[in-house]
Scaffold this motif. Structure first.
Motif, short mmCIF file in Angstrom:
data_model
loop_
_atom_site.label_atom_id
_atom_site.label_comp_id
_atom_site.label_asym_id
_atom_site.label_seq_id
_atom_site.Cartn_x
_atom_site.Cartn_y
_atom_site.Cartn_z
N GLU A 245 0.84 -1.20 0.00
CA GLU A 245 0.00 0.00 0.00
C GLU A 245 0.87 1.25 0.00
N SER A 246 0.33 2.32 -0.55
CA SER A 246 0.97 3.63 -0.50
C SER A 246 -0.08 4.64 -0.10
N ASP A 247 0.21 5.43 0.93
CA ASP A 247 -0.72 6.46 1.39
C ASP A 247 -0.23 7.86 1.03
N THR A 248 0.71 7.97 0.11
CA THR A 248 1.24 9.26 -0.29
C THR A 248 0.13 10.09 -0.92
N VAL A 249 -0.09 11.30 -0.41
CA VAL A 249 -1.15 12.16 -0.93
C VAL A 249 -0.93 12.40 -2.42
N GLY A 250 -2.00 12.18 -3.21
CA GLY A 250 -1.92 12.35 -4.66
C GLY A 250 -1.26 11.20 -5.39
N SER A 251 -0.87 10.18 -4.64
CA SER A 251 -0.18 9.04 -5.23
C SER A 251 -0.49 7.76 -4.46
N SER A 252 -1.71 7.65 -3.91
CA SER A 252 -2.07 6.50 -3.08
C SER A 252 -2.63 5.36 -3.93
N LYS B 245 -1.42 -13.11 -10.79
CA LYS B 245 -1.21 -11.74 -11.24
C LYS B 245 -1.43 -10.76 -10.09
N LYS B 246 -0.66 -9.69 -10.12
CA LYS B 246 -0.89 -8.59 -9.19
C LYS B 246 -1.47 -7.44 -10.01
N VAL B 247 -2.24 -6.59 -9.33
CA VAL B 247 -2.82 -5.42 -9.98
C VAL B 247 -2.64 -4.20 -9.07
N VAL B 248 -2.51 -3.04 -9.70
CA VAL B 248 -2.45 -1.78 -8.95
C VAL B 248 -3.84 -1.16 -8.98
N MET B 249 -4.34 -0.83 -7.80
CA MET B 249 -5.65 -0.19 -7.69
C MET B 249 -5.47 1.21 -7.13
N PRO B 250 -5.81 2.23 -7.93
CA PRO B 250 -5.73 3.60 -7.42
C PRO B 250 -6.64 3.77 -6.21
N PRO C 251 6.17 6.90 -13.41
CA PRO C 251 5.09 7.74 -13.93
C PRO C 251 4.41 7.18 -15.19
N GLY C 252 5.16 6.57 -16.08
CA GLY C 252 4.58 6.03 -17.32
C GLY C 252 3.56 4.94 -17.04
N TYR C 253 3.88 4.04 -16.12
CA TYR C 253 2.95 2.97 -15.77
C TYR C 253 1.73 3.54 -15.06
N ARG C 254 1.96 4.48 -14.15
CA ARG C 254 0.85 5.10 -13.43
C ARG C 254 -0.07 5.84 -14.41
N GLN D 30 -0.59 4.92 -17.53
CA GLN D 30 -1.35 3.83 -18.18
C GLN D 30 -2.53 3.40 -17.31
N ILE D 31 -2.26 3.19 -16.02
CA ILE D 31 -3.31 2.79 -15.09
C ILE D 31 -4.38 3.88 -15.01
N GLY D 32 -3.94 5.13 -14.93
CA GLY D 32 -4.87 6.26 -14.86
C GLY D 32 -5.74 6.34 -16.09
N ASP D 33 -5.14 6.15 -17.28
CA ASP D 33 -5.92 6.16 -18.52
C ASP D 33 -6.94 5.03 -18.53
N TYR D 34 -6.52 3.85 -18.06
CA TYR D 34 -7.42 2.70 -18.07
C TYR D 34 -8.61 2.92 -17.14
N TYR D 35 -8.35 3.21 -15.87
CA TYR D 35 -9.45 3.37 -14.92
C TYR D 35 -10.21 4.67 -15.11
N GLY D 36 -9.56 5.67 -15.68
CA GLY D 36 -10.21 6.96 -15.92
C GLY D 36 -11.30 6.90 -16.98
N ARG D 37 -11.31 5.86 -17.80
CA ARG D 37 -12.32 5.76 -18.87
C ARG D 37 -13.65 5.19 -18.37
#
Length: 116
Positions: free
Chosen positions: A37-44, A57-62, A99-102, A104-111
């Motif tokens: 887990e990461s609790d960094t503000v704006g990057s959790s 498989k592991k997944v990153v969940m914003p 940042p590049g991977y993040r 990608q994740i942002g684009d995916y979940y943002g849609r």
């Protein structure tokens, strides 16, 4: 897109309680356990180990995908379906913090429509 990486209002990241090892529930059932887990503000975010569900498989969940944390039951509830999570960009142990991977994740979940 930074709101994607912040906890929703009313969802507290555990008030000092580590979420590692908590079960993770999608809207349609359990998907795994919190591995990191990461609790960094704006990057959790959470890294969820899906175990045998999608073959290790592991997944990153914003953080914004988390709708509830239940410390007594040791569960984290997400506003995404199993299918949406399964189709997320491939997790890479070497690049998931970059940042590049993040992006990608942002684009995916943002849609997806923002769920309550």
């Amino acid at each position: 897109m930074s709101e994607l990486w912040n906890y929703r209002e009313g969802v507290v990241s555990g008030t000092g309680v580590s979420l590692i090892g908590f079960d993770v529930e999608a809207t349609d059932g359990k998907i795994g356990t919190v591995d990191e887990e990461s609790d960094t503000v704006g990057s959790s975010y959470l890294v969820v180990d899906t175990g045998f569900w999608i073959f290790g498989k592991k997944v990153v969940m914003p953080a914004s995908s988390i709708v509830q944390i239940d410390p007594q039951e040791r569960k984290v509830f997400l506003a995404r379906t199993k299918e949406e999570i399964k189709d997320a960009p491939e997790f890479d142990e070497n690049t998931y913090k970059e940042p590049g991977y993040r992006h990608q994740i942002g684009d995916y979940y943002g849609r997806f429509p923002k769920l309550p």
